[in-house]
Design an enzyme around this catalytic site. Structure first.
Site, PDB file in Angstrom:
ATOM      1  N   ILE A 285      25.946  39.919  35.594  1.00 30.37           N
ATOM      2  CA  ILE A 285      26.564  39.777  34.270  1.00 30.37           C
ATOM      3  C   ILE A 285      25.834  38.729  33.428  1.00 30.37           C
ATOM      4  O   ILE A 285      25.737  38.863  32.203  1.00 30.37           O
ATOM      5  CB  ILE A 285      28.080  39.461  34.384  1.00 30.37           C
ATOM      6  CG1 ILE A 285      28.778  39.804  33.082  1.00 30.37           C
ATOM      7  CG2 ILE A 285      28.354  38.020  34.778  1.00 30.37           C
ATOM      8  CD1 ILE A 285      28.714  41.252  32.686  1.00 30.37           C
TER       9      ILE A 285
ATOM     10  N   LYS B  53      35.647  36.522  33.872  1.00 34.63           N
ATOM     11  CA  LYS B  53      36.902  37.036  34.403  1.00 34.63           C
ATOM     12  C   LYS B  53      36.673  37.437  35.858  1.00 34.63           C
ATOM     13  O   LYS B  53      35.548  37.763  36.211  1.00 34.63           O
ATOM     14  CB  LYS B  53      37.422  38.219  33.582  1.00 34.63           C
ATOM     15  CG  LYS B  53      36.416  39.317  33.254  1.00 34.63           C
ATOM     16  CD  LYS B  53      35.786  40.127  34.339  1.00 34.63           C
ATOM     17  CE  LYS B  53      36.664  40.885  35.275  1.00 34.63           C
ATOM     18  NZ  LYS B  53      35.844  41.772  36.163  1.00 34.63           N
TER      19      LYS B  53
ATOM     20  N   ASP C 208      38.750  44.027  40.511  1.00 32.77           N
ATOM     21  CA  ASP C 208      37.716  43.361  39.696  1.00 32.77           C
ATOM     22  C   ASP C 208      37.499  44.134  38.392  1.00 32.77           C
ATOM     23  O   ASP C 208      37.592  43.549  37.312  1.00 32.77           O
ATOM     24  CB  ASP C 208      36.413  43.191  40.492  1.00 32.77           C
ATOM     25  CG  ASP C 208      35.341  42.550  39.633  1.00 32.77           C
ATOM     26  OD1 ASP C 208      35.401  41.333  39.412  1.00 32.77           O
ATOM     27  OD2 ASP C 208      34.469  43.284  39.124  1.00 32.77           O
TER      28      ASP C 208
END
Ligand code: NAP
Length: 308
Positions: free
Chosen positions: A14, A90, A168
């Site tokens: 990410i 997150k 997730d």
């Protein structure tokens, strides 16, 4: 305030795919360093750990923690104690109760703690919220089904305690749901499928509702091959709303009302800059609380082992 000098901590998928281009595209933010045990970015100061970054690194104002959830709390504590603003990927933590002390520490240090929910910044989410605010909702169905081998190759942390497994991605759907519905929702039942060799679920079916008894169902599955789905379908007394592609597209009554390219991470960084100007925090724990309740209420089923 001048430029917000940010260091990325945990340089994995990410960080590369989204944080680096989003920082480059956002006025007022500069990428100043990377802290990651095995990865670096040519031309930028690199440190193996956040401790080394904070001790020996260049001047920074903030860190973006892109590590797995199980290790982020300690990193956030170190950064806040060093007077840095903190952006959390997150989910905001590996447990719900670890967040309150972090929120308190951020307030004490007068620094920003920003628990990001990137899916809430998808282009059709705010239009969907506005559209639904004017209608009576009668039913919600979430279908969040993706191939874990495509989207999370070799990410062993996802299968470990605190890694959330299929939650997730599923928590992204819950972050959208809790943004677009006018009333607060809660979990009433869950069916969780655990591979016999893993500590986290590969699939989950949730039943949720609100105080008016609205029926809400969510189907999360990591075993999807072929077409992937990141859809939320909301029936109302008039038309049906379909929020698809993770919130990038909205259709109602069969007509496309919003369809726009992904701008989630630039939106997150604009918000981070805004929060950091006065050190305020933005931490919404509700999506994580819903996941925790699914674990509390969930019936567990053992399914075939999963090998990457
Ligand atoms: P990832 O590819 O596994 O990257 C995480 C990086 O953190 C690793 O490359 C690793 O870099 C470092 N790391 C791993 N374990 C660590 C440990 N025990 N201690 C310190 N550092 C460690 O994972 P990711 O997909 O980027 O996901 C990271 C977070 O972003 C997750 O919470 C995920 O939910 C969120 N996210 C992911 C996506 C996505 O599409 N992948 C989308 C949105 C949000 P080093 O080995 O170099 O230290």
């Amino acid at each position: 305030m001048g430029e917000l000098r940010v260091a990325i901590v945990g340089f994995g998928k990410i960080a590369r795919d989204q944080h680096v281009p989003a920082i480059a595209a956002t006025p007022g933010v500069t990428l100043a360093a990377v802290a990651s045990r095995n990865a670096s970015l040519p031309g930028l100061p690199h440190f193996a750990t956040i401790e080394e970054l904070l001790q020996d690194g260049p001047e920074i104002d903030a860190v973006a923690l892109c590590t797995p959830p199980q290790v982020r709390r300690q990193q956030a504590v170190a950064a806040l104690k060093a007077g840095k603003h903190v952006m959390l990927e997150k989910p905001p933590g590996a447990a719900v109760t670890e967040l309150d002390p972090l929120i308190a520490l951020a307030a004490e240090q007068r620094r920003t703690l920003f628990a990001t929910w990137h899916s809430r910044y998808a282009p059709a989410v705010e239009p969907a919220r506005a559209w639904l605010a004017e209608r009576r909702i009668t039913r919600v169905q979430i279908n969040w089904k993706e191939d874990v081998r495509v989207w999370h190759p070799g990410q062993s942390w996802i299968w470990e305690p605190g890694g959330l497994g299929v939650f997730d991605p599923g928590i992204n759907a819950l972050s959208i749901l809790t943004r677009i519905l006018p009333a607060r929702v809660f979990v009433t039942a869950a069916e969780l499928s655990f591979p016999s060799n893993r500590a986290a679920p590969i699939a989950a079916d949730l039943t949720l509702t609100d105080t008016s008894g609205l029926p809400i169902a969510a189907a999360f599955d990591f075993r999807q091959t072929g077409p992937q789905s990141w859809d939320i379908i909301v029936d109302t007394e008039s038309e049906q709303l379909v929020l698809s592609r993770g919130g990038a597209r909205m259709a109602a009554g069969g007509q496309t009302l919003v369809e726009a390219p992904d701008e989630e991470y630039p939106g997150l960084y604009r918000r981070f800059v805004e929060l950091a100007t006065d050190g305020s925090s933005d931490v919404d724990l509700l999506p994580l609380q819903l996941v925790a309740d699914a674990f509390l209420l969930g019936s567990r089923h053992i399914v075939e082992p999963f090998e990457d």
